[in-house]
Design a protein around this motif. Structure first.
Motif, short mmCIF file in Angstrom:
data_model
loop_
_atom_site.label_atom_id
_atom_site.label_comp_id
_atom_site.label_asym_id
_atom_site.label_seq_id
_atom_site.Cartn_x
_atom_site.Cartn_y
_atom_site.Cartn_z
N GLU B 18 17.78 21.71 -1.02
CA GLU B 18 17.96 21.16 -2.37
C GLU B 18 18.48 22.23 -3.33
N GLU B 19 18.00 23.48 -3.15
CA GLU B 19 18.50 24.55 -4.03
C GLU B 19 20.01 24.78 -3.81
N VAL B 20 20.41 24.85 -2.54
CA VAL B 20 21.82 25.12 -2.24
C VAL B 20 22.70 23.98 -2.74
N MET B 21 22.25 22.75 -2.53
CA MET B 21 23.07 21.60 -2.98
C MET B 21 23.15 21.55 -4.51
N ARG B 22 22.05 21.91 -5.18
CA ARG B 22 22.08 21.95 -6.64
C ARG B 22 23.04 23.05 -7.10
N LEU B 23 22.94 24.22 -6.47
CA LEU B 23 23.83 25.33 -6.83
C LEU B 23 25.30 24.98 -6.57
N ALA B 24 25.52 24.17 -5.53
CA ALA B 24 26.91 23.77 -5.22
C ALA B 24 27.44 22.74 -6.20
N GLY B 25 26.54 22.22 -7.04
CA GLY B 25 27.01 21.32 -8.10
C GLY B 25 26.52 19.89 -7.99
N ALA B 58 28.64 21.74 0.82
CA ALA B 58 28.96 22.70 -0.24
C ALA B 58 30.47 22.89 -0.36
N GLU B 59 31.15 22.95 0.81
CA GLU B 59 32.62 23.11 0.82
C GLU B 59 33.29 21.92 0.13
N LEU B 60 32.74 20.73 0.40
CA LEU B 60 33.27 19.50 -0.18
C LEU B 60 33.22 19.55 -1.70
#
Lengths: 344, 344
Positions: B18-25, B58-60
């Motif tokens: 969830e942290e990484v997806m939030r950071l990815a936007g 994240a790339e998306l």
């Protein structure tokens, strides 16, 4: 045309078929429906579902299995479901009875199901598919048969040859239609190999111990396989569940047990779905058509052939001429007619 | 456990995801849905749809393709159709938005369709199937992808890997579920062969001229094949038509053109059907259950394995313990988190 072939007009084939089916005991509507189905298949040069099926339909009546005068019972089950109890009649009259309500429900609800129960099913699925695409609807149909086919990795027959058919309407063109058995080989082809004692292709059957075999007798005592390994096997399981227990009808194993050694056409259920593009798309139907046409054009441009294209070519070829038929098949039907015409 | 594997708790994986997806936007609901999906797949040891997918999500977002804050729009289209426009978001939030109405419609009409449009789809289909079987409904789902697969007899890629999934509820047991690509080999597997320059299995690919090849580079420049020859090819065509033009969305060729060389997860539509056994059967549900259970028992007794059984075994194994994960995958995700945590 080869020496073992002759031709027959639609009118003559229809008159002969209806007479033989009436003599075998079928009520007029059943006789007409069976004959129309086999004449249509013969015109498409689908010999496996053509005139020779008159012989197995007569056998079905003579063995007292089918009810040749059954009146299908329509059950308007739910907003998107119509069930038709064929009452041990042939599937064709049940399908004809249920089709108008299926079409109406699909156009109102967006999609709908026709479940046929307790029917004897000898015909191909594509005529039913075409009856639905003729209404501008997308169609999907499936039935079980008799348990002759082993699951991938298994040694015992569990599945039927379980055909799956699909149709997509193409305005102004023949619909995109496929209709295939999920078994790797047709039951009739296995029987031909057994009679001629010629080896089967690799990968279509196992012996009673579950080992691969090309010996047709070992295969008859063992099991046929599905196409496509574990994926085809999964698909055949889906067909068993949807065309059997979902609609309150028999699996292929139950249908074979019900046959009880008579060796006639299987009795079971059939599930048919109809989906309405207009309901899905609203005002966007022309865009949809162009996407589908681009796909089908890309398939043929890539060098592949669309399914049913041989059948459509035969239909065009035979549209204004007599239909080809094997002399032996016609002789058998005429001999049957002669026998049935004698006073009992 | 091999040396290249470690373990992670669900709580830790969820917090990291969830942290990484939030950071990815991604907005909170998108971040939660993506993370729940990949954690669930990781717990079932479906590594191809597990935690490593966080990297492609994240790339998306970083390539600006997905709308990471999209709000799905629900369209109550017809008595048996709900459409959800994912508005370029991930499929997961659109599915969650449409599921309650799909279930309600299926139980009222007897069967219903959920059509999801304009979604980025990276997850397996089985979690959606299980969400429907959990409601006592039968489920069928399909999507297109990118045009990498040639039709049987053709030389040019037309189809996607086009997965098809099916589920049948079994009271008190894991549902019968299959979820397979209609391509003969997964796209990811082809990529692995290309990187390691190891030969492909026979029968899974053709070169640019349409000739069979086991050379992975020739296959990338040519096309993959479907499973099951012309039958698998017909099935893949059906998926293109149903999950594309029927619902007003892209075919795999259109989706690949839309990607325009970005090389990210495909955007396209998805079609999901739900069928209600209670509506089909009325009072006969217990008889139905026994027929289905007899079928599934016969499959395992014949020596075959039910699809999803490996996945269910992993689920049981990992229910009360940390989940296995490849060290390299976890390291890549942690490195991504570290990078995204830096001020821009």
């Amino acid at each position: 045309m080869s020496d073992d072939q002759t031709t027959i007009s639609r009118a003559a084939a229809t008159a002969l078929g209806e007479e033989v089916m009436r003599l075998a005991g079928f009520a007029p509507d059943h006789a007409r429906a069976i004959t129309a189905s086999v004449v249509r298949a013969q015109g498409d040069e689908c010999h496996s579902h053509g005139l020779y099926r008159l012989l197995s339909c007569a056998e079905l009546a003579e063995k007292g299995k089918v009810d040749p005068e059954a009146t299908p019972l329509i059950d308007d089950r739910a907003p998107a479901i119509v069930k038709v109890d064929a009452c041990r009649g042939v599937s064709l009259t049940a399908f004809a009875a249920g089709l108008p309500l299926l079409v109406e429900k699909a156009k109102t609800a967006g999609l709908a199901a026709l479940a046929i129960n307790n029917c004897y099913h000898f015909s191909a699925l594509w005529p039913e598919i075409e009856a639905i695409t003729d209404q501008g609807l997308v169609a999907l149909a499936m039935t079980v048969s008799h348990a002759w086919v082993a699951p991938a990795g298994g040694a015992e027959p569990v599945f039927g040859t379980n055909p799956l058919a699909f149709g997509w309407p193409r305005p102004g063109k023949n619909p995109f239609v496929f209709d295939f058995a999920t078994s790797a080989i047709a039951r009739g082809d296995l029987e031909l190999h057994r009679r001629s004692d010629t080896p089967l292709p690799e990968g279509v059957a196992v012996d009673a111990a579950g080992n691969p075999t090309t010996d047709p007798l070992e295969a008859v005592n063992g099991a046929m396989l599905t196409f496509g390994g574990h994926k085809g096997s999964a698909l055949s399981t889906m067909i068993e569940l949807l065309a059997g227990p979902l609609i309150g009808d028999m699996t292929s194993a139950q249908s074979l047990a019900h046959d009880d050694g008579a060796g006639v056409i299987p009795m079971h259920g059939e599930l048919i779905l109809a989906l309405d593009p207009a309901s899905f798309l609203g005002g966007a139907i022309s865009a949809d058509t162009s996407g589908a046409e681009a796909l089908l054009t890309a398939i043929t441009r890539s060098g592949a052939r669309l399914p049913s294209s041989r059948r459509y070519a035969a239909r065009r070829r035979n549209a204004d001429r007599d239909m080809p038929v094997r002399r032996a098949v016609l002789a058998d039907i005429e001999a049957l007619a002669e026998r049935l015409r004698q006073p009992q």
